[in-house]
Design an enzyme around this catalytic site. Sequence first.
Site, PDB file in Angstrom:
ATOM      1  N   ARG A  87     -59.170 113.232 -79.351  1.00 16.99           N
ATOM      2  CA  ARG A  87     -59.279 113.441 -77.469  1.00 16.99           C
ATOM      3  C   ARG A  87     -57.189 114.266 -78.127  1.00 16.99           C
ATOM      4  O   ARG A  87     -56.528 113.897 -77.674  1.00 16.99           O
ATOM      5  CB  ARG A  87     -59.370 112.420 -77.738  1.00 16.99           C
ATOM      6  N   GLU A 138     -56.257 107.230 -72.143  1.00 14.34           N
ATOM      7  CA  GLU A 138     -57.142 108.757 -72.139  1.00 14.34           C
ATOM      8  C   GLU A 138     -56.794 109.848 -70.604  1.00 14.34           C
ATOM      9  O   GLU A 138     -56.435 110.882 -70.913  1.00 14.34           O
ATOM     10  CB  GLU A 138     -58.412 107.907 -72.296  1.00 14.34           C
ATOM     11  N   SER A 149     -63.917 107.262 -69.774  1.00 15.06           N
ATOM     12  CA  SER A 149     -63.148 105.857 -70.297  1.00 15.06           C
ATOM     13  C   SER A 149     -61.717 105.827 -70.116  1.00 15.06           C
ATOM     14  O   SER A 149     -60.966 106.924 -70.197  1.00 15.06           O
ATOM     15  CB  SER A 149     -63.079 106.458 -72.725  1.00 15.06           C
TER      16      SER A 149
HETATM   17  C1  FAD Z   1     -68.247 109.613 -65.147  1.00 12.96           C
HETATM   18  C2  FAD Z   1     -67.311 110.243 -66.197  1.00 12.96           C
HETATM   19  C3  FAD Z   1     -67.493 110.956 -67.596  1.00 12.96           C
HETATM   20  C4  FAD Z   1     -66.215 110.874 -68.512  1.00 12.96           C
HETATM   21  N1  FAD Z   1     -67.507 111.347 -69.617  1.00 12.96           N
HETATM   22  C5  FAD Z   1     -65.927 112.125 -70.485  1.00 12.96           C
HETATM   23  C6  FAD Z   1     -66.628 112.337 -71.561  1.00 12.96           C
HETATM   24  O1  FAD Z   1     -67.969 112.050 -72.307  1.00 12.96           O
HETATM   25  N2  FAD Z   1     -65.871 112.692 -73.106  1.00 12.96           N
HETATM   26  C7  FAD Z   1     -64.692 113.242 -72.765  1.00 12.96           C
HETATM   27  O2  FAD Z   1     -64.207 114.328 -73.702  1.00 12.96           O
HETATM   28  N3  FAD Z   1     -64.112 113.059 -71.252  1.00 12.96           N
HETATM   29  C8  FAD Z   1     -65.171 112.662 -70.788  1.00 12.96           C
HETATM   30  N4  FAD Z   1     -64.323 111.721 -69.228  1.00 12.96           N
HETATM   31  C9  FAD Z   1     -63.179 112.818 -68.882  1.00 12.96           C
HETATM   32  C10 FAD Z   1     -63.329 114.246 -68.512  1.00 12.96           C
HETATM   33  O3  FAD Z   1     -64.259 114.669 -67.579  1.00 12.96           O
HETATM   34  C11 FAD Z   1     -62.371 115.666 -69.533  1.00 12.96           C
HETATM   35  O4  FAD Z   1     -61.236 114.597 -69.489  1.00 12.96           O
HETATM   36  C12 FAD Z   1     -62.530 116.751 -68.082  1.00 12.96           C
HETATM   37  O5  FAD Z   1     -62.487 117.638 -69.740  1.00 12.96           O
HETATM   38  C13 FAD Z   1     -61.448 117.011 -68.064  1.00 12.96           C
HETATM   39  O6  FAD Z   1     -61.603 118.246 -66.809  1.00 12.96           O
HETATM   40  P1  FAD Z   1     -61.218 118.370 -65.710  1.00 12.96           P
HETATM   41  O7  FAD Z   1     -61.242 119.940 -65.576  1.00 12.96           O
HETATM   42  O8  FAD Z   1     -62.016 117.813 -64.644  1.00 12.96           O
HETATM   43  O9  FAD Z   1     -59.488 118.110 -65.987  1.00 12.96           O
HETATM   44  P2  FAD Z   1     -58.406 117.325 -64.749  1.00 12.96           P
HETATM   45  O10 FAD Z   1     -58.393 116.039 -64.235  1.00 12.96           O
HETATM   46  O11 FAD Z   1     -58.415 118.368 -63.992  1.00 12.96           O
HETATM   47  O12 FAD Z   1     -57.452 117.645 -65.437  1.00 12.96           O
HETATM   48  C14 FAD Z   1     -56.813 116.801 -66.723  1.00 12.96           C
HETATM   49  C15 FAD Z   1     -55.052 117.303 -67.552  1.00 12.96           C
HETATM   50  O13 FAD Z   1     -56.429 118.762 -68.064  1.00 12.96           O
HETATM   51  C16 FAD Z   1     -55.179 119.205 -67.432  1.00 12.96           C
HETATM   52  N5  FAD Z   1     -55.879 120.812 -67.338  1.00 12.96           N
HETATM   53  C17 FAD Z   1     -56.681 120.855 -66.382  1.00 12.96           C
HETATM   54  N6  FAD Z   1     -57.293 122.321 -66.891  1.00 12.96           N
HETATM   55  C18 FAD Z   1     -56.144 122.852 -66.833  1.00 12.96           C
HETATM   56  C19 FAD Z   1     -55.836 124.502 -67.475  1.00 12.96           C
HETATM   57  N7  FAD Z   1     -56.822 125.156 -67.376  1.00 12.96           N
HETATM   58  N8  FAD Z   1     -54.986 124.932 -68.665  1.00 12.96           N
HETATM   59  C20 FAD Z   1     -54.051 123.843 -69.226  1.00 12.96           C
HETATM   60  N9  FAD Z   1     -54.233 122.209 -68.565  1.00 12.96           N
HETATM   61  C21 FAD Z   1     -55.634 122.056 -67.991  1.00 12.96           C
HETATM   62  C22 FAD Z   1     -54.810 119.414 -66.497  1.00 12.96           C
HETATM   63  O14 FAD Z   1     -53.141 118.910 -65.694  1.00 12.96           O
HETATM   64  C23 FAD Z   1     -54.206 117.203 -66.654  1.00 12.96           C
HETATM   65  O15 FAD Z   1     -52.697 117.284 -67.634  1.00 12.96           O
HETATM   66  C24 FAD Z   1     -64.783 111.759 -68.462  1.00 12.96           C
HETATM   67  C25 FAD Z   1     -64.878 111.912 -66.708  1.00 12.96           C
HETATM   68  C26 FAD Z   1     -65.646 111.420 -66.032  1.00 12.96           C
HETATM   69  C27 FAD Z   1     -65.305 111.075 -64.605  1.00 12.96           C
END
Ligand code: FAD
Length: 385
Positions: A171, A377, A261
């Site tokens: 992570r 996380e 998580s």
């Molecule tokens: C129901 C659920 C299940 C999940 N299961 C998992 C799992 O199994 N495994 C796992 O690893 N994660 C999981 N996650 C966490 C999450 O989905 C992942 O971390 C996902 O990749 C976040 O993507 P996002 O676009 O929503 O990021 P955001 O929430 O929009 O951003 C998260 C962070 O990344 C940064 N960011 C976003 N896009 C960029 C970019 N293009 N460049 C630079 N920085 C950026 C943001 O500034 C912020 O700091 C889960 C979440 C939920 C709600």
Amino acid sequence: MSTAQIFADHTTARVGGPAGQWIVARSEAQAIDVLQSHPLPDEAVRTAGQDSLLVLGGGSNLLVSDHGFPGTVLQLAFTGLTAEPVGDDAVDVSVAAGHDWDAVVAWTVERGLRGLETLSGIPGATGAVPVQNVGAYGADVSQTIVEVRVWDRSAGDILMLRDKDLEFGYRDSLLKRTTISGSPRYVVLSVTFRLTHQAGPPLSGPVRYAELAHALGLDHTAEESARRAPLPYVRHKVLELRGSKGMVLNAADHDTWSTGSFFTNPIIAASRLSELPERTPRFSAGYSGDGQALVKLSAAWLIDQAGCGKGFGLSDGPELGRGADGTGLAEGRAALSTKHTLAVTNRGNASTEDLLTVARAARDQVQQTFGITLHPEPVLIGCEL
Ligand SMILES: Cc1cc2nc3c(=O)[nH]c(=O)nc-3n(C[C@H](O)[C@H](O)[C@H](O)COP(=O)(O)OP(=O)(O)OC[C@H]3O[C@@H](n4cnc5c(N)ncnc54)[C@H](O)[C@@H]3O)c2cc1C
């Protein structure tokens, strides 16, 4: 486009206050325009959480204070996907930052491309997956990413980062480590994955994760060739398993109103295992820089065994979380998921502070019971655990 927006409408936990300005970039050029006018501030400003730019994908790993964020939110919403053959048995798939991640996984599985199948059902945008090296069921994106195209806010230019430059860990990545209090140095514009294919019915990579192997009718200890299953079947089973834990978004199910998580699995020196009960689940996690054996613990197990079972924080949940007046820790507005102890969930009308109240109680209980410190996380903006 710039209109008054609140984070509660753009995050999967559905909490968080207003943003100063909200820009949705529908093209890479539009995003770069905004990034050019928001160069990287110096470290003191970033450490104080005073960078005026916040980059957003799908809002699924983000918890923003109830007071919101006074600066500019740049939501990357540009999409697109191209595929380039590499030799006879591989394809490089390049994906724009705003493309929905699960749509990418579905697209690759439909085309018989192997490598992303166990990462089905994870919400969010593709640009975010390298940031925390998204992973599930024994795989993570570091295994397939070959290159990430970024905007470097320090140099004010586009840069290509190869897999070895990205310093992926559990992570973790260079992208995450250079983000301070939510202020990123590198903004991901597109990601390239190298996926493989073969003649005949498309099979998954060897399944490493015992629970998934069991669901697929495989033995996870068998040799690699006996641990493969048809790609669509693997995706189907992963979605089924995730659904049973509230880990696939479903507007009608409050157990999914979360950031997934809430805590990472703690990694400790193996020598500390003697301080923990013998039955504590542990997984080998390599070696530290000074050669000490490391083990990864299950945060979900620690939370559960510390007395914070499923539904912790609800008035009818585990006793410890019912609060002094019996109405729940945040009067029942937030709780651990009733399906999985690792997710802190919004029961319908929670605030960010409500989610943090439940998360703090679970963290403190684990610290008190096992002496292990859990770390969040999701990225916390304007608030802390
Ligand atoms: C129901 C659920 C299940 C999940 N299961 C998992 C799992 O199994 N495994 C796992 O690893 N994660 C999981 N996650 C966490 C999450 O989905 C992942 O971390 C996902 O990749 C976040 O993507 P996002 O676009 O929503 O990021 P955001 O929430 O929009 O951003 C998260 C962070 O990344 C940064 N960011 C976003 N896009 C960029 C970019 N293009 N460049 C630079 N920085 C950026 C943001 O500034 C912020 O700091 C889960 C979440 C939920 C709600």
